[in-house]
Design a protein around this motif. Structure first.
Motif, short mmCIF file in Angstrom:
data_model
loop_
_atom_site.label_atom_id
_atom_site.label_comp_id
_atom_site.label_asym_id
_atom_site.label_seq_id
_atom_site.Cartn_x
_atom_site.Cartn_y
_atom_site.Cartn_z
N LEU A 254 41.08 50.95 21.14
CA LEU A 254 40.22 49.79 20.91
C LEU A 254 41.13 48.60 20.61
O LEU A 254 41.84 48.61 19.60
CB LEU A 254 39.28 50.07 19.73
CG LEU A 254 38.41 48.95 19.22
CD1 LEU A 254 37.25 48.72 20.18
CD2 LEU A 254 37.88 49.29 17.84
N LEU A 255 41.12 47.59 21.48
CA LEU A 255 41.98 46.43 21.29
C LEU A 255 41.22 45.36 20.52
O LEU A 255 40.05 45.09 20.80
CB LEU A 255 42.45 45.90 22.64
CG LEU A 255 43.09 46.94 23.58
CD1 LEU A 255 43.67 46.26 24.81
CD2 LEU A 255 44.12 47.77 22.87
N ILE A 256 41.91 44.77 19.55
CA ILE A 256 41.29 43.79 18.65
C ILE A 256 42.17 42.56 18.60
O ILE A 256 43.37 42.66 18.33
CB ILE A 256 41.14 44.38 17.22
CG1 ILE A 256 40.40 45.71 17.25
CG2 ILE A 256 40.48 43.38 16.29
CD1 ILE A 256 40.61 46.56 16.01
N GLY A 257 41.59 41.39 18.83
CA GLY A 257 42.37 40.16 18.73
C GLY A 257 41.64 39.00 19.38
O GLY A 257 40.74 39.19 20.19
N PRO A 258 42.05 37.78 19.04
CA PRO A 258 41.42 36.60 19.61
C PRO A 258 41.72 36.46 21.09
O PRO A 258 42.64 37.10 21.61
CB PRO A 258 42.01 35.44 18.80
CG PRO A 258 43.30 35.96 18.28
CD PRO A 258 43.12 37.44 18.10
N PRO A 259 40.96 35.61 21.78
CA PRO A 259 41.28 35.33 23.18
C PRO A 259 42.74 34.88 23.32
O PRO A 259 43.26 34.17 22.47
CB PRO A 259 40.31 34.20 23.56
CG PRO A 259 39.16 34.37 22.62
CD PRO A 259 39.76 34.86 21.33
N SER A 260 43.37 35.32 24.39
CA SER A 260 44.76 34.96 24.72
C SER A 260 45.78 35.50 23.72
O SER A 260 46.86 34.95 23.58
CB SER A 260 44.92 33.45 24.85
OG SER A 260 44.16 32.97 25.93
N THR B 29 44.75 42.04 27.16
CA THR B 29 44.72 42.53 28.53
C THR B 29 46.11 43.00 28.96
O THR B 29 46.24 44.04 29.63
CB THR B 29 44.16 41.46 29.47
OG1 THR B 29 42.83 41.16 29.07
CG2 THR B 29 44.17 41.92 30.93
N THR B 30 47.13 42.31 28.56
CA THR B 30 48.50 42.74 28.86
C THR B 30 48.79 44.08 28.19
O THR B 30 49.36 44.98 28.82
CB THR B 30 49.52 41.67 28.41
OG1 THR B 30 49.24 40.45 29.09
CG2 THR B 30 50.94 42.10 28.68
N ASP C 279 39.07 46.81 26.18
CA ASP C 279 39.67 45.48 26.13
C ASP C 279 38.58 44.44 25.90
O ASP C 279 37.89 44.03 26.84
CB ASP C 279 40.43 45.22 27.44
CG ASP C 279 41.04 43.84 27.52
OD1 ASP C 279 41.05 43.11 26.52
OD2 ASP C 279 41.51 43.48 28.63
N ALA C 280 38.41 44.06 24.64
CA ALA C 280 37.44 43.02 24.26
C ALA C 280 37.93 42.41 22.96
O ALA C 280 38.79 42.99 22.28
CB ALA C 280 36.05 43.61 24.10
N THR C 281 37.38 41.27 22.58
CA THR C 281 37.83 40.59 21.37
C THR C 281 37.67 41.48 20.13
O THR C 281 38.59 41.61 19.34
CB THR C 281 37.07 39.26 21.19
OG1 THR C 281 37.29 38.47 22.35
CG2 THR C 281 37.57 38.51 19.98
N ASN C 282 36.50 42.09 19.96
CA ASN C 282 36.24 43.00 18.84
C ASN C 282 36.64 42.40 17.49
O ASN C 282 37.07 43.11 16.58
CB ASN C 282 36.99 44.33 19.04
CG ASN C 282 36.54 45.06 20.26
OD1 ASN C 282 35.35 45.33 20.41
ND2 ASN C 282 37.46 45.39 21.14
N ALA C 283 36.51 41.09 17.34
CA ALA C 283 37.03 40.40 16.16
C ALA C 283 36.27 40.74 14.88
O ALA C 283 36.87 40.79 13.82
CB ALA C 283 37.00 38.89 16.39
N LEU D 71 45.95 42.97 17.40
CA LEU D 71 46.99 42.03 17.79
C LEU D 71 46.96 40.83 16.84
O LEU D 71 45.92 40.19 16.68
CB LEU D 71 46.79 41.57 19.24
CG LEU D 71 47.26 42.59 20.28
CD1 LEU D 71 46.32 43.77 20.34
CD2 LEU D 71 47.41 41.94 21.62
N THR D 72 48.08 40.56 16.23
CA THR D 72 48.17 39.47 15.25
C THR D 72 49.02 38.33 15.80
O THR D 72 49.83 37.74 15.08
CB THR D 72 48.74 39.99 13.92
OG1 THR D 72 50.02 40.58 14.17
CG2 THR D 72 47.82 41.01 13.28
#
Length: 122
Positions: free
Chosen positions: A6-12, A16-17, A75-79, A105-106
């Protein structure tokens, strides 16, 4: 026991990478991306659309991936924690023996803003 991601982080922030890198190391995996789903449903990933339609596609893709023995990379923001919980709750209930790994991702905000300016879709 399967391990999903589960990927967590703001856009950009690089989600995705990271998803693509994980998939390169986990050949029997499937990336489930809200951007890809929006593109499939609405023809453009920047169209936010109806969350209920998007969520139904996410759930369907998760079930298909699990049924075929694939590792999920979501792969989504999941913020927000409630967003993550609404995604995970039905899967944890249906597949209690599956483990989820959260990748938070920080990436610094100024880096995200710079990378966002370089994207086709901002």
């Amino acid at each position: 026991m399967p391990h999903h991601h589960l990927l967590i982080g703001p856009p950009s922030s690089g989600k995705t990478t990271l998803a693509q890198t994980l998939q390169n190391h986990l050949p029997h995996s499937h990336i489930i991306s809200t951007d890809t789903i929006r593109h499939q449903l609405y023809g453009d990933p920047s169209i936010q659309g109806q969350w209920s339609q998007i969520f139904a596609q996410i759930q369907d893709q998760c079930q298909q991936a699990i049924a075929t023995g694939k590792t999920i990379i979501y792969d989504a923001t999941n913020a927000k924690r409630p967003w993550r919980y609404s995604f995970l709750r039905p899967l944890l209930t249906t597949y209690p023996d599956h483990t989820w790994i959260g990748w938070h991702l920080t990436t610094p905000l100024h880096t995200c803003l710079t990378w966002n300016q370089q994207r086709d879709r901002q």
